[in-house]
Scaffold this motif. Structure first.
Motif, PDB file in Angstrom:
ATOM      1  N   ALA A  38       0.445  -1.033   0.072  1.00 43.43           N
ATOM      2  CA  ALA A  38       0.047   0.202  -0.094  1.00 43.43           C
ATOM      3  C   ALA A  38       1.410   1.017   0.295  1.00 43.43           C
ATOM      4  O   ALA A  38       0.265   2.276  -0.554  1.00 43.43           O
ATOM      5  N   THR A  39       1.972   1.261   0.861  1.00 44.89           N
ATOM      6  CA  THR A  39       2.627   2.151   0.688  1.00 44.89           C
ATOM      7  C   THR A  39       3.644   2.698  -0.746  1.00 44.89           C
ATOM      8  O   THR A  39       3.241   3.424  -0.888  1.00 44.89           O
ATOM      9  N   ASN A  40       3.606   1.978  -1.422  1.00 45.67           N
ATOM     10  CA  ASN A  40       4.531   1.385  -2.876  1.00 45.67           C
ATOM     11  C   ASN A  40       3.331   2.127  -3.437  1.00 45.67           C
ATOM     12  O   ASN A  40       3.920   2.856  -4.619  1.00 45.67           O
ATOM     13  N   LYS A  41       2.229   1.542  -3.858  1.00 43.35           N
ATOM     14  CA  LYS A  41       1.753   2.351  -4.686  1.00 43.35           C
ATOM     15  C   LYS A  41       1.270   4.026  -4.533  1.00 43.35           C
ATOM     16  O   LYS A  41       0.648   4.730  -5.014  1.00 43.35           O
ATOM     17  N   ALA A  42       0.810   3.783  -3.354  1.00 42.23           N
ATOM     18  CA  ALA A  42       0.627   5.425  -2.449  1.00 42.23           C
ATOM     19  C   ALA A  42       1.366   6.237  -3.381  1.00 42.23           C
ATOM     20  O   ALA A  42       1.451   7.092  -3.749  1.00 42.23           O
ATOM     21  N   ILE A  43       2.728   5.835  -2.767  1.00 41.15           N
ATOM     22  CA  ILE A  43       4.187   6.949  -2.761  1.00 41.15           C
ATOM     23  C   ILE A  43       4.231   6.571  -4.973  1.00 41.15           C
ATOM     24  O   ILE A  43       4.451   8.330  -5.665  1.00 41.15           O
ATOM     25  N   GLU A  44       4.010   5.951  -5.419  1.00 42.79           N
ATOM     26  CA  GLU A  44       3.940   6.135  -7.073  1.00 42.79           C
ATOM     27  C   GLU A  44       2.389   7.066  -7.513  1.00 42.79           C
ATOM     28  O   GLU A  44       2.875   7.792  -8.214  1.00 42.79           O
ATOM     29  N   ALA A  45       1.347   6.721  -6.633  1.00 49.43           N
ATOM     30  CA  ALA A  45       0.405   7.547  -7.005  1.00 49.43           C
ATOM     31  C   ALA A  45       0.741   9.274  -6.676  1.00 49.43           C
ATOM     32  O   ALA A  45       0.407   9.988  -7.803  1.00 49.43           O
ATOM     33  N   GLY A  46       1.484   9.007  -5.572  1.00 44.13           N
ATOM     34  CA  GLY A  46       2.533  10.396  -5.472  1.00 44.13           C
ATOM     35  C   GLY A  46       3.184  11.486  -6.654  1.00 44.13           C
ATOM     36  O   GLY A  46       2.972  12.933  -6.561  1.00 44.13           O
ATOM     37  N   HIS A  47       3.621  10.478  -6.662  1.00 43.23           N
ATOM     38  CA  HIS A  47       5.013  11.256  -8.115  1.00 43.23           C
ATOM     39  C   HIS A  47       3.748  11.275  -9.585  1.00 43.23           C
ATOM     40  O   HIS A  47       4.416  11.660  -9.767  1.00 43.23           O
ATOM     41  N   ARG A  48       2.747  10.527  -9.369  1.00 47.25           N
ATOM     42  CA  ARG A  48       2.189  10.501 -10.814  1.00 47.25           C
ATOM     43  C   ARG A  48       1.370  12.205 -11.055  1.00 47.25           C
ATOM     44  O   ARG A  48       1.735  12.715 -11.731  1.00 47.25           O
ATOM     45  N   PHE A  49       1.106  12.507 -10.086  1.00 47.90           N
ATOM     46  CA  PHE A  49       0.270  13.240  -9.210  1.00 47.90           C
ATOM     47  C   PHE A  49       0.856  15.070  -9.293  1.00 47.90           C
ATOM     48  O   PHE A  49       0.739  15.773 -10.153  1.00 47.90           O
TER      49      PHE A  49
END
Length: 118
Positions: A38-49
């Protein structure tokens, strides 16, 4: 006899394969691994955003500068200065009271030195 050996070996191989798959899936579903995923997915989403937001901000800035040029041309602010006409004046929207060259600061009689009373 070879037929029985073949099916026995096939069953053992299928059992080992299924057991390995189930153990891997159970390992992935542990709370620690779920938190990491979940943390990795959140970090990836944050970078995309962030990338999209930066791109949007750059587009807005470029289009704003283009529109300011268009408005300046339409209002004649960007036109070359005619030698017969005086240069256009620009007034400050807010007066800078921190400027030491200000006329008002010379007129004040109040001193802000806190040590002179002692």
């Amino acid at each position: 006899m070879f037929r029985r050996t073949f099916w026995f070996t096939s069953g053992v191989a299928a059992g080992v394969w299924a057991t390995t798959k189930v153990n891997r899936k159970l390992k992935q579903l542990k709370p620690e691994n779920l938190a990491v995923a979940a943390t990795n997915k959140a970090i990836e989403a944050g970078h995309r955003f962030k990338d999209r937001a930066v791109g949007f901000a750059l587009d807005v800035r470029d289009n704003m500068a283009l529109r300011e040029e268009e408005l300046g041309d339409a209002l004649g602010l960007n036109a070359s200065v005619d030698p017969e006409l005086p240069a256009p004046r620009r007034f400050a929207a807010i007066e800078n009271r921190n400027n030491p060259k200000s006329v008002e600061s010379d007129r004040t009689t109040y001193s802000y030195n806190r040590n002179e009373d002692h």
